[in-house]
Design an enzyme around this catalytic site. Structure first.
Site, short mmCIF file in Angstrom:
data_model
loop_
_atom_site.label_atom_id
_atom_site.label_comp_id
_atom_site.label_asym_id
_atom_site.label_seq_id
_atom_site.Cartn_x
_atom_site.Cartn_y
_atom_site.Cartn_z
N THR A 5 -14.96 6.40 -20.94
CA THR A 5 -14.61 5.15 -20.29
C THR A 5 -13.58 4.44 -21.14
OG1 THR A 5 -16.30 3.76 -21.37
CG2 THR A 5 -16.99 5.03 -19.43
N CYS A 6 -13.29 3.18 -20.79
CA CYS A 6 -12.22 2.47 -21.49
C CYS A 6 -12.53 2.25 -22.96
CB CYS A 6 -11.94 1.13 -20.81
SG CYS A 6 -13.36 0.01 -20.78
N ASN A 7 -13.82 2.23 -23.34
CA ASN A 7 -14.13 1.93 -24.74
C ASN A 7 -15.15 2.89 -25.34
OD1 ASN A 7 -16.29 0.91 -23.21
ND2 ASN A 7 -16.85 -0.51 -24.84
N ARG A 8 -15.30 4.08 -24.72
CA ARG A 8 -16.28 5.01 -25.29
C ARG A 8 -15.92 6.45 -24.91
NH1 ARG A 8 -21.05 3.19 -24.19
NH2 ARG A 8 -20.45 1.44 -22.89
N GLU A 72 -20.60 -4.65 -15.67
CA GLU A 72 -19.35 -4.09 -15.14
C GLU A 72 -19.66 -3.11 -14.01
OE1 GLU A 72 -15.54 -1.46 -16.77
OE2 GLU A 72 -17.19 -2.02 -18.10
N GLN A 74 -17.91 -0.78 -12.44
CA GLN A 74 -17.33 0.56 -12.38
C GLN A 74 -18.08 1.60 -13.20
OE1 GLN A 74 -15.51 -2.20 -13.02
NE2 GLN A 74 -14.32 -2.36 -11.12
N GLN A 78 -18.44 5.88 -12.96
CA GLN A 78 -17.86 6.74 -14.01
C GLN A 78 -18.91 7.73 -14.53
OE1 GLN A 78 -16.51 3.52 -16.54
NE2 GLN A 78 -14.37 3.84 -15.93
N GLY A 150 2.14 -8.83 -10.80
CA GLY A 150 1.76 -8.40 -12.15
C GLY A 150 0.30 -7.99 -12.22
#
Length: 383
Positions: A5-8, A72, A74, A78, A150
């Site tokens: 994931t984004c941080n693991r 979170e 998501q 995942q 953006g």
């Protein structure tokens, strides 16, 4: 199974042999070679868990209690994707299936039995999920104008789609960027110069630009107000600095929500999520215990079955020998039936203490090693 994931980055492995653990040094060497680091550097950042602790950690991850943003949404998808990949590649065995199916069940219990996942904590999710329903029953027939293409605009669009929006127009100073974003979400684009015209048509106006000054001021809105014929306009100003003059909120039928209002709502929701954390932790503890008990009991099944089969075989041999002698003596068949029942009762009484002890030992995680002792004592072998 590999979960990223984004941080693991997490690697899960299982084995039927307790002596074969996941070799941390081998994993560290492999990762070090991939990232031009030393094995010691990798090990410094590694966390190693086994048994119930590893199961509890996975359940915590799947329930998004170990995420950068508590609750979170998501993370569970995942975890499911990682599990599906392991299944498709043939690397998931029976224990892996049991653990990850239990993780999915646990995450759903946390979602259903706590309010952690129902409390929105991002500015776009609060704006679209909580503010919009206060003004509109549905976004299906509403004209929505998103100013800016953006990061904030990109983050807001999925919530609009989820909310039923079908008429979204993106306006951005860079038309190419607006077209790229619109193509991904099935939206339309309009030139930046058409902002005034789109303001007349809009039901929902969202600001996500990085402009230094407001892109709509009081005078500009006042000049087109009569053309709107008194229709309600909801304005969500998600930009920093502000995209819309705060004075727009003074006009009749105009509802203006600014970033500070939305951030305050996010913080309130975050505090409410944290209050639910202990309840979620208890669900995870209960489900971890439930799974470990099931796995431990399942491991006793083959041994207990073989022990009963051996005992039944010995009983049948002795009963047959005795029956042959009794039949020679013309003993009544009803007597032989009673002897058969007595043999069964005797066998069950002899087996009851060791089997009860093995089941109790399984409930405690086989801490006393009775299962292995039973295998050796009765020469049951391995299955």
């Amino acid at each position: 199974m590999l979960l990223s994931t984004c941080n693991r980055v997490e690697l899960y492995a299982s084995t039927n042999d307790d002596s074969l653990g996941l070799d941390r040094d081998a994993v560290a060497d492999f990762l070090a070679g991939q990232h031009h680091m030393s094995a010691d550097e990798v090990i410094h950042h590694m966390i190693y868990r086994t048994g119930p602790e590893a199961v509890e950690h996975l359940f915590t991850v799947a329930a998004s209690l170990d995420s950068m943003v508590l609750g979170e949404a998501q993370i569970l998808s995942q975890v499911k994707q990682a599990y599906d990949l392991a299944c498709n590649s043939g690397s998931a065995g029976p224990l892996t299936h049991a653990v990850f199916q239990a993780a999915n069940r646990t995450a759903k219990r946390v979602q259903q039995e706590t309010s952690i996942h129902r409390r929105r904590v991002s500015v776009p999710s609060v704006a679209v999920g909580e503010v919009v329903p206060e003004v509109f029953d549905s976004l299906h027939d509403k004209q929505i104008v998103v100013c800016g293409a953006g990061e904030m605009g990109e983050e807001t669009l999925p919530y609009l789609i989820q909310g039923g929006a079908t008429k979204i127009t993106i306006i951005n100073r860079s038309s190419q960027r607006a077209e790229d974003l619109a193509s991904r979400f099935g939206a339309k684009t309009a030139p930046w110069e058409s902002l005034t015209e789109k303001l007349i048509e809009a039901d929902l106006l969202i600001g996500t630009t990085s402009a230094a000054d407001p892109i709509v001021d009081r005078a500009m809105f006042d000049s087109i107000r009569s053309k709107r014929q008194g229709r309600v306009l909801l304005i969500l100003d998600l930009a920093v600095p502000r995209d819309f003059d705060p004075g727009l909120g003074d006009f009749p039928n105009v509802y203006l929500y600014q970033i500070d209002d939305l951030k305050a709502a996010c913080e309130r929701n975050r505090r409410e999520r944290e209050k639910e954390y202990p309840k979620a932790q208890q669900i995870i503890a209960d489900e971890t215990e439930r799974l470990i008990l099931a796995v431990n009991h399942r491991s006793t099944g083959p041994v207990i079955r073989r022990l009963r089969e051996n005992a039944a075989g010995i009983k049948q041999e002795e009963l047959k020998r005795l029956t042959n002698k009794l039949e020679q003596l013309n003993v009544d068949a009803s007597v032989i039936q009673e002897i058969d029942k007595s043999f069964d009762r005797l066998t069950n009484k002899l087996l009851h203490p060791p089997l009860s002890s093995v089941r109790d030992d399984a409930a405690e995680g086989h801490q006393r090693g009775l299962l292995e002792a039973l295998r050796h004592l009765f020469n049951l072998g391995d299955e």
